[in-house]
Scaffold this active site. Structure first.
Site, PDB file in Angstrom:
ATOM      1  N   ASP A 146       5.850  12.347   7.128  1.00  0.00           N
ATOM      2  CA  ASP A 146       4.619  11.573   7.089  1.00  0.00           C
ATOM      3  C   ASP A 146       4.932  10.111   6.789  1.00  0.00           C
ATOM      4  O   ASP A 146       5.963   9.789   6.189  1.00  0.00           O
ATOM      5  CB  ASP A 146       3.681  12.121   6.011  1.00  0.00           C
ATOM      6  CG  ASP A 146       3.230  13.544   6.288  1.00  0.00           C
ATOM      7  OD1 ASP A 146       3.180  13.915   7.470  1.00  0.00           O
ATOM      8  OD2 ASP A 146       2.953  14.272   5.318  1.00  0.00           O
ATOM      9  N   LYS A 147       4.025   9.240   7.165  1.00  0.00           N
ATOM     10  CA  LYS A 147       4.221   7.804   6.988  1.00  0.00           C
ATOM     11  C   LYS A 147       4.666   7.461   5.568  1.00  0.00           C
ATOM     12  O   LYS A 147       5.627   6.708   5.372  1.00  0.00           O
ATOM     13  CB  LYS A 147       2.920   7.061   7.317  1.00  0.00           C
ATOM     14  CG  LYS A 147       2.961   5.574   7.002  1.00  0.00           C
ATOM     15  CD  LYS A 147       1.605   4.916   7.193  1.00  0.00           C
ATOM     16  CE  LYS A 147       1.628   3.464   6.741  1.00  0.00           C
ATOM     17  NZ  LYS A 147       0.300   2.817   6.874  1.00  0.00           N
TER      18      LYS A 147
END
Length: 331
Positions: A146-147
């Protein structure tokens, strides 16, 4: 098509092989996958249908049986799969050879370009470092973070490496270990076996649901604090947001998680430093610490680890200090 900085020249592959007599009667597509395991089954099926893969010089259907003894000829162009623009974005490379990259992704870096992030992503950075990755699906990325999750990722640099790594992930043969700082002082480790799928109304979220896809997370205590725990989490499966969803499911959400963390909870008598640290931590406190896999070409084990980034280290140090001060007050 001429090569440009953002569009590498397309590679042409040429392969020949003789169909073994032992596979007589089997489907052509299945036999082709065994003869050329460096390519995915879906890509081989496309080449059969386009006439790039032929049997004794004849175009046949994927389901047509082979007799044994025929000559298979594969002549195809590896077309551009990723058309994002290369960008000179610094990468922390932990391991590199002709077949793979292992990277330490920083928190805040988006992996794939999308509607909200058309540029400035890991894909853009990878294409700048190695333009040939444009011919691979997703620029060689076989799994994602995830970011706002930091840590170790592996990227394939060739089609054989990509195919092999995808197969290892599918077979659950890649060891992925994370560190997570969660709410609550746990007394033991455990396993969360709870299926996950997309939330029926909120498309940004995943949720535990009976009709979801199998998801298994193993966790154990790395360090206990007064009201929080540093967990070591090992993925058996790799669903979207899996650790974040599972920790929230067992009522121990990850600190700072904007989707699954819920309202901020401050322990009684929290020090000013802890209050500031918890309120100021604006991402999920989740880090991919260790990645271990079998090298797709050499067969040797590859193991890469990276310590928590400075923001998580500072958070843990503050939790440790808060716990020490609480223990001193209790004496």
């Amino acid at each position: 098509m001429p090569a440009t900085p953002s569009m590498p020249a397309q590679d042409t592959i040429a392969r020949t092989a003789v169909v073994p007599d032992a596979v007589s009667g089997r489907r052509f597509d299945a036999v082709l996958a065994e003869l050329f395991p460096e390519f995915s089954r879906s890509r081989l099926a496309e080449w059969i249908k386009s006439g790039d893969a032929v049997l004794d010089g004849r175009q046949v259907r994927p389901r047509d049986p082979v007799r044994g003894g025929e000559t298979v000829t594969l002549t195809a162009v590896l077309e551009i799969q990723t058309r994002s623009e290369p960008e000179d974005i610094a990468l922390d490379v932990l391991y590199e050879d002709e077949d793979v990259f292992v990277l330490n992704k920083p928190a805040g870096l988006v992996v794939h370009p999308g509607a909200g992030n058309p540029a400035g992503t890991l894909v853009n950075a990878l294409l700048h470092r190695d333009p040939s990755l444009a011919t691979l699906p997703r620029a060689g990325i076989v799994h994602r973070l995830d970011k706002d999750t930091s840590g170790v990722m592996v990227v394939a640099r060739t089609l054989p490496a990509h195919t092999a790594l995808v197969a290892q992930l599918s077979a659950r043969e890649v060891h992925r270990q994370y560190l997570a700082v969660v709410v609550g002082s746990l007394v033991s480790g455990g396993t969360v076996n709870a299926a996950i799928d997309r939330h029926p109304r909120d498309r940004l979220r995943q949720v535990v649901r009976e009709d979801g896809r199998e998801a298994v997370t193993h966790y154990r205590l790395r360090e206990r604090f007064r009201a929080h725990t540093l967990l070591e989490c090992r993925l058996e499966t790799g669903r979207t947001h899996q650790i974040r969803v599972h920790m929230a499911h067992i009522k121990h959400p990850i600190i700072g998680d904007p989707l699954y963390g819920g309202p901020l909870k401050l322990p009684k008598g929290a020090t000013a430093g802890l209050v500031e640290s918890l309120r100021g931590f604006k991402r999920q406190a989740l880090h991919a610490e260790t990645l271990e896999f079998v090298h797709p070409l050499s067969g040797e084990p590859v193991r890469c680890s990276t310590p928590m980034p400075t923001d998580m280290q500072a958070l843990v140090a503050t939790l440790r200090e808060d716990t020490r001060e609480a223990e001193e007050r209790a004496r």
